[in-house]
Design an enzyme around this catalytic site. Structure first.
Site, mmCIF file in Angstrom:
data_model
loop_
_atom_site.group_PDB
_atom_site.id
_atom_site.type_symbol
_atom_site.label_atom_id
_atom_site.label_comp_id
_atom_site.label_asym_id
_atom_site.label_seq_id
_atom_site.Cartn_x
_atom_site.Cartn_y
_atom_site.Cartn_z
ATOM 1 C CB SER A 327 -17.253 -4.680 9.204
ATOM 2 O OG SER A 327 -16.218 -4.847 10.646
ATOM 3 C CG ASP A 481 -18.103 -12.518 11.749
ATOM 4 O OD1 ASP A 481 -17.387 -11.184 11.666
ATOM 5 O OD2 ASP A 481 -19.334 -11.461 11.244
ATOM 6 C CG HIS A 511 -15.327 -9.940 10.280
ATOM 7 N ND1 HIS A 511 -16.766 -9.537 10.941
ATOM 8 C CD2 HIS A 511 -15.094 -8.419 10.065
ATOM 9 C CE1 HIS A 511 -16.564 -8.024 10.850
ATOM 10 N NE2 HIS A 511 -15.392 -7.733 10.927
#
Length: 541
Positions: A327, A481, A511
């Site tokens: 991320s 995601d 995600h």
């Protein structure tokens, strides 16, 4: 409650001092009326305790306090009145009196019927604080109200998110994802409530709760907590001896600078260390709300530099150092690679591992941003919250940013060759997606959001001469995601400029899925596949 704490708060007084009788009370108040209402009440009561004081146990208990029959006391539904501000510091008569008897309603809570000298001050100060904050004592109705409110919040979150969450059909174990989403939303909701009450911020509350989960020690990994200057780090080393230097991994955790910590990614780092035989350094950087851009990057630069300069101390091969992150941590890994290109005095970074990385903060209408805007754990609303808090941008610009009116037409034209949807393979556009053309420029929005164009926030739009020098990359993307297209665009840029890329795409991934590793019944098989892919990539370097 210690006298020192009370003194700092300005409340360390005994009942005599608070009520205006003790030697610590001002001369003007000592033995005299404190308010007109109290004086009138005392006059009507004939100088004794008002008769309505006996109507409740609280009132009769409070009447046992020294000085309770002075003009400093007023009775109101079983409560007693104290001055609006504590009197000046001074000696307390309760010390000479050898303590005082606690009221009946408080004796069980204080562990006895008589308080020793000094404790009387603490007790009366506690009463003062409660009364000034309008807290009813003993507080049973408030506890019931708090329980009811907590239950209501929980039910609201369950009804709003558990059953109505936008969980893609192709995601394996959708019930697990719903439960995870519900737990996260519950934490965020409580954090927002506490933030409104000015008790603590939402990010602080969420991090506090997720760090309460106990860590599972791995007997094959030695974990050491260190400080590189003021930056906390965790060092993971395989327990067995090695005749040759080991590969090194610098890991930057994700969480949007809102959540995530060294503890949340403990299992990931342990598995990477154990399965790849590498020395892993996890960096704990500063986060929101106290620390905005570029505090996190500054910490990561400092910790990485220190580690690269002391590789021999940790038995790391200087030719096999990898940066890795998930991320926002993937963005940090990319920025570190770009930043350290001009540092010939440091070992060269061998590779970059980017796990569903956030690589640009400019374009919020890419296909994945539309298709996955409501997918749990990383919705577009939450991503924007992290974005505007980190860059210290007013949230009122959200609609302007989503319409593309925060950047001039020439800027869009300049970066269209790298951010245009034509660079994304067609198979990723099959799900509903509507191209959005940027609206005319809002100059006020541009002045405030232009920081998003900084390469420290959008490494994807770096110039070709920078991208072409970057090390080999391993990119992991997930179909469901929000940031999927960031990875696809970065992959194309690297490949077009001749940088080797190993790409793993998880068709059932979302995600944050890697963080479910070692979560027991909430773990997703996709997390294990991602970890195995990373280990395979590391072993062939």
């Amino acid at each position: 409650m210690s006298p020192a704490v009370l003194a700092c708060a300005g409340f360390a007084r005994c009942p005599d001092c608070v009520l205006g009788r003790g030697p610590g009370a001002p001369a003007a108040r000592r033995g005299g009326p404190v308010s007109r209402e109290a004086a009138e009440q005392m006059r009507r009561a004939g100088g004794h305790r008002p008769p309505e004081a006996s109507t409740s146990d609280l009132a009769s208990g409070a009447s046992e306090l020294p000085g309770a029959q002075t003009a400093g006391v007023s009775w109101d539904a079983g409560r007693f009145w104290v001055p609006d501000s504590p009197p000046a510091l001074g000696a307390c008569s309760c010390h000479a009196a050898g303590g005082f008897k606690a009221p009946r309603w408080a004796s069980s809570r204080l562990g006895g019927h008589r308080l020793p000298p000094g404790r009387a001050c603490e007790f009366s100060s506690f009463i003062f604080i409660l009364r000034r904050r309008s807290l009813a004592f003993p507080g049973i109705p408030r506890v019931q109200a708090a329980c009811a409110f907590s239950l209501g919040v929980g039910l609201w979150v369950v009804c709003s998110h558990l059953l109505r969450a936008d969980v893609p059909a192709a995601v394996g174990h959708p019930v697990r994802l719903r439960v995870l989403h519900c737990l996260l939303e519950l934490l965020i909701t409580w954090g927002m409530i506490l933030e409104k009450l000015r008790i603590c911020s939402m990010p602080q509350f969420v991090r506090f709760v997720h760090d309460l989960v106990p860590l599972k020690e791995d007997p094959d990994v030695v974990v050491t907590d260190l400080l590189f200057g003021t930056v906390p780090v965790k060092l993971y080393q395989p327990k067995g001896l090695s005749c040759t230097p080991r590969p090194g991994i610098v890991f930057y955790h994700g969480g949007g600078a809102v959540m995530g910590s060294l503890k949340t990614h403990y299992a990931i780092c342990c598995h990477l260390c154990k399965k790849s035989g590498s020395v892993v350094l996890a960096v704990g950087y500063r986060k929101l709300p106290q620390h905005k851009f570029p505090a996190a990057l500054t910490d990561c630069f400092a910790a990485t530099t220190h580690f690269l300069k002391s590789l021999n101390v940790y038995g790391v091969d200087p030719d096999r150092v990898v940066v890795c992150g998930d991320s926002v941590g993937g963005a940090v890994a990319t920025v570190v690679c770009q930043k350290f290109l001009g540092c010939p005095d440091l070992p060269k970074i061998r590779a970059q591992i980017l796990i569903y990385a956030q690589l640009q903060a400019v374009h919020f209408q890419l296909p994945s941003y539309q298709q996955n805007k409501n997918v749990p754990l990383a919705s577009r609303d939450f991503a924007f919250y992290c974005w505007h808090r980190y860059l210290d941008i007013k949230p009122s610009w959200k609609s302007t940013v989503l319409k593309g009116a925060h950047l001039p037409a020439e800027v869009w034209e300049k970066y269209r060759k790298w951010l245009g949807t034509e660079n994304i393979p067609e198979r990723f556009k099959k799900r509903p997606y509507r191209p959005v053309l940027p609206e005319p420029l809002n100059e006020a929005a541009y002045l405030e959001t232009s920081l998003a164009l900084d390469l420290l926030n959008s490494p994807l739009i770096a110039e070709d001469e920078v991208i072409s020098q970057l090390p080999e990359a391993c990119i992991v993307s997930c179909e469901y995601d929000l940031l999927r297209d960031d990875s696809l665009l970065y992959k194309k840029r690297l490949e077009d400029l001749g940088v080797p890329v190993t790409w793993y795409h998880m068709e059932d991934g979302f995600h944050g899925v890697l963080s479910t590793l070692d979560m027991g019944c909430l773990q997703f098989p996709c997390s294990t596949r991602i970890l195995d892919s990373l280990v395979h990539f590391l072993k062939r370097l």
